[in-house]
Design an enzyme around this catalytic site. Sequence first.
Site, PDB file in Angstrom:
ATOM      1  N   CYS A  68      -1.838  -2.845   6.811  1.00 29.36           N
ATOM      2  CA  CYS A  68      -2.207  -3.702   5.672  1.00 29.36           C
ATOM      3  C   CYS A  68      -1.056  -4.631   5.276  1.00 29.36           C
ATOM      4  O   CYS A  68      -1.280  -5.766   4.873  1.00 29.36           O
ATOM      5  CB  CYS A  68      -2.655  -2.851   4.495  1.00 29.36           C
ATOM      6  SG  CYS A  68      -4.266  -2.089   4.773  1.00 29.36           S
ATOM      7  N   ASN A  88     -11.548   1.472  -0.024  1.00 30.62           N
ATOM      8  CA  ASN A  88     -11.573   1.967   1.354  1.00 30.62           C
ATOM      9  C   ASN A  88     -12.951   2.542   1.679  1.00 30.62           C
ATOM     10  O   ASN A  88     -13.665   3.029   0.795  1.00 30.62           O
ATOM     11  CB  ASN A  88     -10.455   2.984   1.616  1.00 30.62           C
ATOM     12  CG  ASN A  88     -10.407   4.142   0.629  1.00 30.62           C
ATOM     13  OD1 ASN A  88     -10.865   4.040  -0.490  1.00 30.62           O
ATOM     14  ND2 ASN A  88      -9.817   5.236   1.052  1.00 30.62           N
ATOM     15  N   GLU A 107      -7.058  -2.361   0.834  1.00 34.91           N
ATOM     16  CA  GLU A 107      -6.334  -3.643   0.824  1.00 34.91           C
ATOM     17  C   GLU A 107      -6.989  -4.649   1.768  1.00 34.91           C
ATOM     18  O   GLU A 107      -7.188  -5.821   1.429  1.00 34.91           O
ATOM     19  CB  GLU A 107      -4.878  -3.445   1.264  1.00 34.91           C
ATOM     20  CG  GLU A 107      -4.065  -2.558   0.348  1.00 34.91           C
ATOM     21  CD  GLU A 107      -4.108  -1.084   0.726  1.00 34.91           C
ATOM     22  OE1 GLU A 107      -5.154  -0.613   1.218  1.00 34.91           O
ATOM     23  OE2 GLU A 107      -3.085  -0.404   0.514  1.00 34.91           O
TER      24      GLU A 107
HETATM   25  N1  THU Z   1      -5.922   4.022   2.802  1.00 38.29           N
HETATM   26  C1  THU Z   1      -6.059   2.833   2.153  1.00 38.29           C
HETATM   27  O1  THU Z   1      -7.155   2.492   1.684  1.00 38.29           O
HETATM   28  N2  THU Z   1      -4.966   2.030   2.056  1.00 38.29           N
HETATM   29  C2  THU Z   1      -3.745   2.315   2.579  1.00 38.29           C
HETATM   30  O2  THU Z   1      -2.844   1.482   2.533  1.00 38.29           O
HETATM   31  C3  THU Z   1      -3.507   3.604   3.223  1.00 38.29           C
HETATM   32  C4  THU Z   1      -4.676   4.490   3.378  1.00 38.29           C
HETATM   33  C5  THU Z   1      -7.095   4.890   2.929  1.00 38.29           C
HETATM   34  C6  THU Z   1      -7.580   5.087   4.329  1.00 38.29           C
HETATM   35  C7  THU Z   1      -8.294   6.415   4.238  1.00 38.29           C
HETATM   36  O3  THU Z   1      -9.630   6.187   3.822  1.00 38.29           O
HETATM   37  C8  THU Z   1      -7.548   7.155   3.134  1.00 38.29           C
HETATM   38  O4  THU Z   1      -6.793   6.187   2.448  1.00 38.29           O
HETATM   39  C9  THU Z   1      -6.623   8.252   3.641  1.00 38.29           C
HETATM   40  O5  THU Z   1      -5.791   7.773   4.642  1.00 38.29           O
END
Ligand code: THU
Length: 127
Positions: A89, A42, A55
């Site tokens: 996602c 992320n 994802e």
């Molecule tokens: N996040 C993800 O990378 N994947 C998910 O399915 C849910 C949330 C990230 C987004 C943000 O950078 C952090 O987790 C907190 O929400």
Amino acid sequence: MNYEKMLELAELAAKNAYVPYSEFPVGACVLCESGNTYAGCNFENSSYGLTICAERNAVGTAIANGERKIKAIAIFSPNKKNCTPCGACRQVLSEFQSDEGLDVILQGDEGIKVTPLKVLLPDCFEL
Ligand code: THU
């Protein structure tokens, strides 16, 4: 590639997460029908809504490499077990799931947990 190794690659990708706002790193690794894997993490933005999840980063990298069918995705966060994909996602993953479906692989409380995407997102939107 086996699911344990995919989780390891997701864990490795999470180390590159750019998360100055949430401090919640996530890594993901997709396995495509070709046998190739692609990882993503992320990355956040000061304009919070522009954040990209791990994802979708992994899926985008797979697509950019010519892939179209994804068999499985492993997701890992050092902050939380059972780090399930968000709703957005899930929908993005549904677009590229292989004809046999798509396994979602998580680090559960007692080892690896595998759940079919269709269980996490029944009745996904399709045109
Ligand atoms: N996040 C993800 O990378 N994947 C998910 O399915 C849910 C949330 C990230 C987004 C943000 O950078 C952090 O987790 C907190 O929400």
